[in-house]
Scaffold this motif. Structure first.
Motif, PDB file in Angstrom:
ATOM      1  N   UNK A   1       0.120  20.239 -14.741  1.00 58.85           N
ATOM      2  CA  UNK A   1       1.059  19.395 -14.005  1.00 58.85           C
ATOM      3  C   UNK A   1       0.342  18.188 -13.394  1.00 58.85           C
ATOM      4  N   UNK A   2      -0.868  18.418 -12.858  1.00 65.90           N
ATOM      5  CA  UNK A   2      -1.634  17.309 -12.285  1.00 65.90           C
ATOM      6  C   UNK A   2      -2.031  16.301 -13.360  1.00 65.90           C
ATOM      7  N   UNK A   3      -2.363  16.796 -14.548  1.00 66.00           N
ATOM      8  CA  UNK A   3      -2.709  15.893 -15.655  1.00 66.00           C
ATOM      9  C   UNK A   3      -1.516  15.036 -16.041  1.00 66.00           C
ATOM     10  N   UNK A   4      -0.342  15.641 -16.127  1.00 66.93           N
ATOM     11  CA  UNK A   4       0.865  14.872 -16.448  1.00 66.93           C
ATOM     12  C   UNK A   4       1.153  13.822 -15.385  1.00 66.93           C
ATOM     13  N   UNK A   5       0.992  14.188 -14.127  1.00 68.38           N
ATOM     14  CA  UNK A   5       1.200  13.247 -13.034  1.00 68.38           C
ATOM     15  C   UNK A   5       0.179  12.109 -13.099  1.00 68.38           C
TER      16      UNK A   5
ATOM     17  N   UNK B   1       1.171   9.601 -15.747  1.00 69.83           N
ATOM     18  CA  UNK B   1       2.238   8.712 -15.265  1.00 69.83           C
ATOM     19  C   UNK B   1       1.651   7.636 -14.367  1.00 69.83           C
ATOM     20  N   UNK B   2       0.756   8.027 -13.465  1.00 73.80           N
ATOM     21  CA  UNK B   2       0.175   7.074 -12.519  1.00 73.80           C
ATOM     22  C   UNK B   2      -0.757   6.074 -13.197  1.00 73.80           C
ATOM     23  N   UNK B   3      -1.289   6.408 -14.358  1.00 72.29           N
ATOM     24  CA  UNK B   3      -2.112   5.460 -15.117  1.00 72.29           C
ATOM     25  C   UNK B   3      -1.257   4.316 -15.657  1.00 72.29           C
ATOM     26  N   UNK B   4       0.024   4.608 -15.879  1.00 71.81           N
ATOM     27  CA  UNK B   4       0.934   3.607 -16.446  1.00 71.81           C
ATOM     28  C   UNK B   4       1.700   2.835 -15.383  1.00 71.81           C
ATOM     29  N   UNK B   5       1.879   3.430 -14.208  1.00 71.00           N
ATOM     30  CA  UNK B   5       2.700   2.826 -13.170  1.00 71.00           C
ATOM     31  C   UNK B   5       2.162   3.203 -11.790  1.00 71.00           C
ATOM     32  N   UNK B   6       2.360   2.308 -10.813  1.00 66.63           N
ATOM     33  CA  UNK B   6       1.892   2.602  -9.454  1.00 66.63           C
ATOM     34  C   UNK B   6       2.874   3.486  -8.692  1.00 66.63           C
ATOM     35  N   UNK B   7       4.041   3.679  -9.252  1.00 63.76           N
ATOM     36  CA  UNK B   7       5.033   4.537  -8.598  1.00 63.76           C
ATOM     37  C   UNK B   7       5.441   5.666  -9.538  1.00 63.76           C
ATOM     38  N   UNK B   8       5.904   6.738  -8.939  1.00 62.19           N
ATOM     39  CA  UNK B   8       6.398   7.880  -9.700  1.00 62.19           C
ATOM     40  C   UNK B   8       7.845   8.098  -9.307  1.00 62.19           C
ATOM     41  N   UNK B   9       8.693   8.171 -10.310  1.00 63.19           N
ATOM     42  CA  UNK B   9      10.120   8.374 -10.047  1.00 63.19           C
ATOM     43  C   UNK B   9      10.401   9.857  -9.800  1.00 63.19           C
ATOM     44  N   UNK B  10      11.441  10.086  -9.033  1.00 65.80           N
ATOM     45  CA  UNK B  10      11.829  11.454  -8.700  1.00 65.80           C
ATOM     46  C   UNK B  10      12.074  12.277  -9.953  1.00 65.80           C
ATOM     47  N   UNK B  11      12.715  11.703 -10.924  1.00 64.62           N
ATOM     48  CA  UNK B  11      13.011  12.448 -12.167  1.00 64.62           C
ATOM     49  C   UNK B  11      11.732  12.857 -12.877  1.00 64.62           C
ATOM     50  N   UNK B  12      10.675  12.026 -12.770  1.00 60.81           N
ATOM     51  CA  UNK B  12       9.392  12.396 -13.378  1.00 60.81           C
ATOM     52  C   UNK B  12       8.790  13.606 -12.666  1.00 60.81           C
ATOM     53  N   UNK B  13       8.849  13.589 -11.349  1.00 63.38           N
ATOM     54  CA  UNK B  13       8.334  14.723 -10.565  1.00 63.38           C
ATOM     55  C   UNK B  13       9.107  15.993 -10.915  1.00 63.38           C
ATOM     56  N   UNK B  14      10.447  15.872 -10.949  1.00 62.03           N
ATOM     57  CA  UNK B  14      11.270  17.032 -11.272  1.00 62.03           C
ATOM     58  C   UNK B  14      10.981  17.537 -12.676  1.00 62.03           C
ATOM     59  N   UNK B  15      10.754  16.621 -13.610  1.00 60.70           N
ATOM     60  CA  UNK B  15      10.451  17.005 -14.997  1.00 60.70           C
ATOM     61  C   UNK B  15       9.118  17.755 -15.077  1.00 60.70           C
ATOM     62  N   UNK B  16       8.158  17.326 -14.282  1.00 56.94           N
ATOM     63  CA  UNK B  16       6.827  17.946 -14.307  1.00 56.94           C
ATOM     64  C   UNK B  16       6.819  19.283 -13.577  1.00 56.94           C
ATOM     65  N   UNK B  17       7.377  19.332 -12.397  1.00 55.66           N
ATOM     66  CA  UNK B  17       7.206  20.478 -11.512  1.00 55.66           C
ATOM     67  C   UNK B  17       8.370  21.468 -11.482  1.00 55.66           C
ATOM     68  N   UNK B  18       9.451  21.166 -12.152  1.00 58.48           N
ATOM     69  CA  UNK B  18      10.591  22.081 -12.115  1.00 58.48           C
ATOM     70  C   UNK B  18      10.750  22.806 -13.418  1.00 58.48           C
TER      71      UNK B  18
END
Length: 105
Positions: free
Chosen positions: A81-85, A88-105
Motif C-alpha cells: 500500500x505504501x508503494x502504491x501511495x 501516486x506521489x511521484x506523479x502528483x503533489x496531491x493524493x485524491x480521496x478516491x486514490x486513498x480509498x482504492x489503495x487502503x480499502x
C-alpha cells in the motif's frame, strides 16, 4: 529490527515519543509505576525514590519499544500500500480521496 537503521527524522519522532511517554508516566500516572509519582510529581521531582524512578524509566522504555514494534510491523504489513501511495506521489503533489480509498480499502 535495529535502532541503528532509524533515520534522522524518525529519530526525532522517537525522541518526542519518549518525552511524551515520560510525561504520561511521571506526571499523569500512566502505568503501574507512574501511579507512584502522579499525585505530586511536579512538586516532588527530587523526592522520588531511585527504585521508583528506575521502574518508571523501564516503563517508559517499554512504551516506546511497543510503539517502535507497532511501527515496524505496520510498515512491513502495509508495504504494498505504501508503494502504491509513493507511486501516486511521484506523479502528483496531491493524493485524491478516491486514490486513498482504492489503495487502503
Amino acid at each position: 529490527q535495529d535502532i541503528e537503521l532509524v533515520s534522522t527524522g524518525s529519530s526525532s519522532d522517537i525522541s518526542n515519543a519518549t518525552m511524551m511517554a515520560a510525561a504520561l508516566v511521571k506526571e499523569c500516572g500512566l502505568g503501574e509505576s507512574g501511579r507512584i509519582a502522579a499525585s505530586g510529581f511536579a512538586m516532588m521531582k527530587d523526592m522520588i525514590l531511585v527504585e521508583d524512578n528506575k521502574r518508571m524509566e523501564e516503563e517508559i522504555e517499554n512504551i516506546v519499544n511497543e510503539g517502535l514494534l507497532l511501527a515496524f510491523v505496520t510498515l512491513e504489513t502495509m508495504k504494498e500500500e505504501h508503494k502504491k501511495l509513493t507511486d501516486i506521489l511521484k506523479k502528483s503533489v496531491t493524493v485524491k480521496r478516491r486514490d486513498i480509498e482504492h489503495i487502503f480499502v
